[in-house]
Design a protein around this motif. Structure first.
Motif, PDB file in Angstrom:
ATOM      1  N   VAL A 182       0.868  -1.178   0.000  1.00  0.00           N
ATOM      2  CA  VAL A 182       0.000   0.000   0.000  1.00  0.00           C
ATOM      3  C   VAL A 182       0.904   1.227   0.000  1.00  0.00           C
ATOM      4  N   VAL A 183       0.803   2.018  -1.060  1.00  0.00           N
ATOM      5  CA  VAL A 183       1.702   3.159  -1.250  1.00  0.00           C
ATOM      6  C   VAL A 183       0.969   4.456  -0.901  1.00  0.00           C
ATOM      7  N   PRO A 184       1.513   5.269  -0.009  1.00  0.00           N
ATOM      8  CA  PRO A 184       0.884   6.555   0.315  1.00  0.00           C
ATOM      9  C   PRO A 184       0.760   7.434  -0.924  1.00  0.00           C
ATOM     10  N   TRP A 185      -0.261   8.272  -0.963  1.00  0.00           N
ATOM     11  CA  TRP A 185      -0.482   9.143  -2.114  1.00  0.00           C
ATOM     12  C   TRP A 185       0.673  10.099  -2.345  1.00  0.00           C
ATOM     13  N   SER A 186       1.340  10.502  -1.276  1.00  0.00           N
ATOM     14  CA  SER A 186       2.449  11.445  -1.430  1.00  0.00           C
ATOM     15  C   SER A 186       3.599  10.850  -2.230  1.00  0.00           C
ATOM     16  N   ALA A 204      -1.705  18.447   5.125  1.00  0.00           N
ATOM     17  CA  ALA A 204      -1.490  17.551   3.993  1.00  0.00           C
ATOM     18  C   ALA A 204      -2.541  16.441   4.058  1.00  0.00           C
ATOM     19  N   GLN A 205      -2.153  15.238   3.726  1.00  0.00           N
ATOM     20  CA  GLN A 205      -3.126  14.166   3.548  1.00  0.00           C
ATOM     21  C   GLN A 205      -3.878  13.791   4.830  1.00  0.00           C
ATOM     22  N   ASN A 206      -5.215  13.813   4.741  1.00  0.00           N
ATOM     23  CA  ASN A 206      -6.134  13.323   5.769  1.00  0.00           C
ATOM     24  C   ASN A 206      -6.257  14.205   7.004  1.00  0.00           C
ATOM     25  N   GLN A 207      -5.499  15.298   7.110  1.00  0.00           N
ATOM     26  CA  GLN A 207      -5.575  16.114   8.320  1.00  0.00           C
ATOM     27  C   GLN A 207      -6.902  16.861   8.435  1.00  0.00           C
ATOM     28  N   SER A 208      -7.480  17.256   7.306  1.00  0.00           N
ATOM     29  CA  SER A 208      -8.782  17.925   7.362  1.00  0.00           C
ATOM     30  C   SER A 208      -9.872  16.943   7.776  1.00  0.00           C
ATOM     31  N   VAL A 209      -9.746  15.692   7.346  1.00  0.00           N
ATOM     32  CA  VAL A 209     -10.713  14.665   7.744  1.00  0.00           C
ATOM     33  C   VAL A 209     -10.621  14.418   9.243  1.00  0.00           C
ATOM     34  N   SER A 210      -9.405  14.360   9.744  1.00  0.00           N
ATOM     35  CA  SER A 210      -9.188  14.137  11.173  1.00  0.00           C
ATOM     36  C   SER A 210      -9.796  15.261  12.006  1.00  0.00           C
TER      37      SER A 210
END
Length: 438
Positions: free
Chosen positions: A77-81, A261-267
């Motif tokens: 599983v590769v991170p989007w970054s 960056a990734q997923n912080q707004s969701v959190s």
């Protein structure tokens, strides 16, 4: 693509994208292909709240495939970054996997490298036929007039997620349908250390997705009809400015979001720090972070007029993940069998339920799980008010150049510097100079 979740790519060099060293297969060092007909390597994109969540979702399904076919799938599983740069390196080095997930917005760019297996009628027949797939999903699989470079795997759309309790406490009776209402509601919610909405200003791909929709709502595009960059037209500039102004002028987004960056707004949304979230198919992500399903509502992303639809009323890009095969895999038969398995009706139901996405396979959409009020918003958006990002060979460079320009504008907003029409146009003009010249 996201996310979506969505593609957050690092710098993409022109030499890598224009290289046509189509050598996807290779040694297994670095996760490459394998000569064994009983083994496949697979790069999966990070769809859940974490890489660990994805492994828990995928491994039981990969075990099923091994039991059915005798073929073991080694998944990473590769991170989007990292994903886009990993793929581009693989196209030139030969150190790639057999099968991989790609953000659907990258389809035409990766198609242009010549490294991916074209899905012509013969190859589609091996997995049950092209007509099994929804047209909107097929529209983001490569350049028009060419055989698709990948097969749709997960379909997603942006929606407005709102915290029901925070809305009630602020005296807001229903979700906003226009951006004026969004700003007004955001100001009511931005109190006591909490904020109206959250964005990821340091995530170039998220910036692209949102600003593209804003530009479309202003009747504009970032490319001309013949595929040439046109980043500084009035509608594109107005769209980007309206997006950044949610922080710079309207102040319904925290300045600290410029560094998200990734997923912080969701959190932040899951933890009750913000009242609204614009995200791709976020339900499972939110629930995995402890937010109960009945704590949030889902509505269409606002538009200027308040009525989502075609033309300037589009409110989402056609988001999603495609499944591709490196053309030079040493196990083409096994790779094709794996694509057939992952896009089968049964697996489409399992995987898309796990990720709160919509199956791009028509027959799988009949499952009751994809006909709830929440998924109805996503399906309706994909069918009526979503548009594909430009399917041009330079799309990846566009995401990087313009996405980074918007990242810098958010940084200006966070620092209290004025964000003006002139400064937005200058940033987009600089981004356009970074695009390849034909």
């Amino acid at each position: 693509m996201r996310r979506i979740r969505a593609a957050a790519a690092g710098a993409v060099t022109v030499s890598m994208l224009t290289a046509v060293t189509a050598c996807g297969g290779g040694s297994s060092t670095g996760g490459g292909s394998n000569d064994s007909p009983k083994t496949l390597t697979y790069w999966a994109s990070n769809q859940g709240a974490s890489v660990e969540v994805d492994k828990k979702v995928l491994q039981p399904e990969l075990d099923k495939f091994e039991k059915d076919t005798g073929i073991k799938v080694k998944v990473e599983v590769v991170p989007w970054s990292d994903l886009l740069n990993r793929i581009l390196t693989a196209t030139t080095s030969g150190q790639g996997p057999d099968v991989l997930n790609i953000g659907n917005t990258w389809s035409a760019s990766l198609q242009a490298t010549g490294a991916l297996l074209p899905w012509d009628a013969k190859n589609f027949d091996k997995i049950g036929g092209k007509d099994r797939f929804v047209d909107s999903a097929l529209g983001s699989t490569g350049a028009e007039g060419k055989d698709p470079a990948a097969v749709p795997l997960y379909s997603m759309a942006y929606a407005l997620y709102y915290n029901k309790q925070m809305f009630k406490d602020a005296g807001i009776s229903k979700p906003p349908t226009t951006w004026d209402e969004f700003v007004a509601d955001g100001k009511k919610l931005s109190k006591g250390g909490k904020w109206g909405a959250a964005f990821e200003g340091s995530n170039p791909a998220e910036n692209i997705h949102h600003s593209y929709i804003f530009a479309k709502q202003h009747g504009a595009d970032f490319f001309t009809a013949d595929g040439k960059p046109d980043f500084t037209n009035d509608g594109a500039v107005a769209g980007v400015k309206q997006f950044v102004d949610l922080m710079a002028k309207d102040k319904v987004v925290a300045p600290g979001n410029a560094e998200y960056a990734q997923n912080q707004s969701v959190s932040d949304f899951a933890k009750g720090k913000t009242g609204m979230l614009l995200w791709q198919s976020a339900s499972s992500n939110l629930e995995s972070q402890g937010m109960k399903a009945d704590a949030f509502g889902i509505a269409p992303v606002p538009v200027q007029s308040g009525t989502p639809g075609t033309g300037t009323n589009v409110n989402s890009m056609v988001a999603g993940i495609n499944l591709a095969v490196f053309k030079d895999t040493h196990n083409l038969d096994g790779a094709t069998k794996f694509v057939k398995f992952m896009t089968s009706d049964a697996e489409q139901k399992v995987l898309n339920k796990a990720y709160s996405s919509i199956p791009p396979v028509k027959a799988a959409q009949s499952d009751p799980a994809f006909n709830t009020p929440a998924t109805a918003v996503l399906k309706d958006t994909l069918a009526k008010s979503g548009v594909a990002l430009p399917q041009v060979a330079d799309e990846s460079q566009f995401e990087t150049a313009v996405g980074t320009a918007i990242k810098n504008l958010f940084a200006d907003a966070a620092a209290g510097k004025p964000v003006t029409t002139a400064s937005v146009k200058a940033a987009l003009e600089k981004a356009q100079t970074q695009m390849p010249t034909k």
